[in-house]
Design a protein around this motif. Sequence first.
Motif, short mmCIF file in Angstrom:
data_model
loop_
_atom_site.label_atom_id
_atom_site.label_comp_id
_atom_site.label_asym_id
_atom_site.label_seq_id
_atom_site.Cartn_x
_atom_site.Cartn_y
_atom_site.Cartn_z
N HIS A 143 0.82 -1.19 0.00
CA HIS A 143 0.00 0.00 0.00
C HIS A 143 0.87 1.26 0.00
N LEU A 156 1.32 3.98 -2.95
CA LEU A 156 0.96 5.37 -2.67
C LEU A 156 2.14 6.30 -2.92
N ALA A 207 -12.91 6.82 4.84
CA ALA A 207 -11.51 6.71 5.25
C ALA A 207 -11.45 6.05 6.62
N GLU A 214 -7.81 3.44 -1.08
CA GLU A 214 -6.98 4.63 -1.01
C GLU A 214 -6.26 4.94 -2.32
N LYS A 249 -6.51 11.48 8.26
CA LYS A 249 -6.29 10.75 7.00
C LYS A 249 -6.92 11.53 5.84
N LEU A 287 -5.05 12.94 2.62
CA LEU A 287 -5.45 12.57 1.27
C LEU A 287 -5.70 13.80 0.39
N TRP A 329 -16.10 5.11 -2.38
CA TRP A 329 -14.67 4.77 -2.53
C TRP A 329 -14.36 3.60 -1.61
#
Length: 463
Positions: free
Chosen positions: A57, A61, A225, A232, A281, A285, A428
């Motif tokens: 992850h 990212l 989130a 994500e 978070k 983001l 999402w």
Amino acid sequence: MDQRWPVLVEELLRRGYVLTPGALDLLKDRKLSVDELIASIPKDEENKVFITEDEIHHLLLGERQKKKPRQKKRKKGIDMRIRLNPGDLITSCEGTVENFHNLFLDRLEKLRRILLKRNGLTDSRRISDVKKEGNFSTIGIVRDKRETSKGYVIEIEDETGSLTFFAPKGRDSSRVVLDEVIGVSGTIRGRRAYAERIYFPEIPRTNSKPKEKDLRIAFISDIHAGSKQFKEILFMDFVNWISEGSIDVLIMTGDLVDGIGVYPNQEDELRIKGIREQYEKIKELLSSVDCEIIAIPGNHDATRPMEPQPAFQEEIVEPLSDLGAVILGNPSWVEIHGAKILLYHGRGLDDLITVIPEATHEDPTQAVLEVLRKRHLAPIYGGKTPIAPESKDLLVIDEVPHVLHMGHVHVNSYVEYRGVKAFTSGTWQEQTSFQRAMGIKPVLGEVPILDLSDFRIRRIKIA
Ligand code: D5M
Ligand code: FE
Ligand code: ZN
């Protein structure tokens, strides 16, 4: 899975590493070398064997965060007015019978004013004044509805009394729901009332359009989130896309985070277990987003669950304020360069979906349409949507908006009705175990964009 897979997995094994199933899943269709993968392992863990989902992850990212957003001048003079924000109007109501009485009286009065303009209802009388024989027309709140072999027996009520009538089966009668305000005209013979026509408050036929403006608004909802199912990487792809400067306003209609204690055993489904940390978070983001941000809460956010919901609790959502977001309640009404936009998380849809023919969780379009026709965001009382006994009914759609945006249902839908664009904008968050049990298939990463230069909605799909 592509051809390289067995090779990659074998090579990793040779070097003493094993991918966990979650990590394997995340890597599907992504081109990463063995060296890059090994580099993702924290250096202080020399004896490590497993490469986890979390590590992949971060690696993926990192790849995204390398793409630096193009710097745009923030908020290029956007003309925005806030017309309704429940936080300003919410009272400390106690939930007495009188409070509820006032709430429904306000609902009746507001919607009666709209219904009285309809042909066929202009002469309508209060229920106690309806003549015992002959033609009648009146307006009331639906108290009861029963189906019979030929139609429905419906009871309505106003301040003066109640009336029970028979309505034959038909599109309108099938769509009458409890606690909404309707009009009815028909005849009374031998003390029995028969409806000839049922009236919903409705959207008048106008062609109102906001003025042309070179401005684009993106509508999203249900980020969740903090949930293990939050995608994500997909979300960051969207953020990178808006950071390129094509969007001027980002609107989010609730469930920004998964929250805590929203349903039993939620801890097991959380990647981030603190509520404050979940909003941190969101801040992380959206940190590269330089357009205007507007947010309202949903049933997973940090505010009271009863609707109307005041804006998020300030201490908890400081990260949102740090972003410079405009933080409002649910529902809220904003006007952006003359475009009237009504925002509602959408919980009322859960109740409408259960009773409106042709409305389903997969395709809630018919429920969204009924919200407009009934001029109410959550007409059914005592169902799944908790409604606060405020003295004013802020869920009534008094004025006709240009746009109605909702979320909550986790699927996209779109309907244009008498000039109003009404839509839900998906999620999402991947399917949760609860949604699997309910047969709800979420739609991820599809974003409606309103372009004020031609007043059209275009949907972009983040792959
Ligand atoms: O809601 C996500 C989805 O799950 C949305 O389609 C509504 C549905 N949902 C949530 N709670 C319930 C209950 N109690 N009954 C039926 N359907 C429900 P979210 O708000 O993100 O949890
Ligand atoms: Fe949600
Ligand atoms: Zn929700």
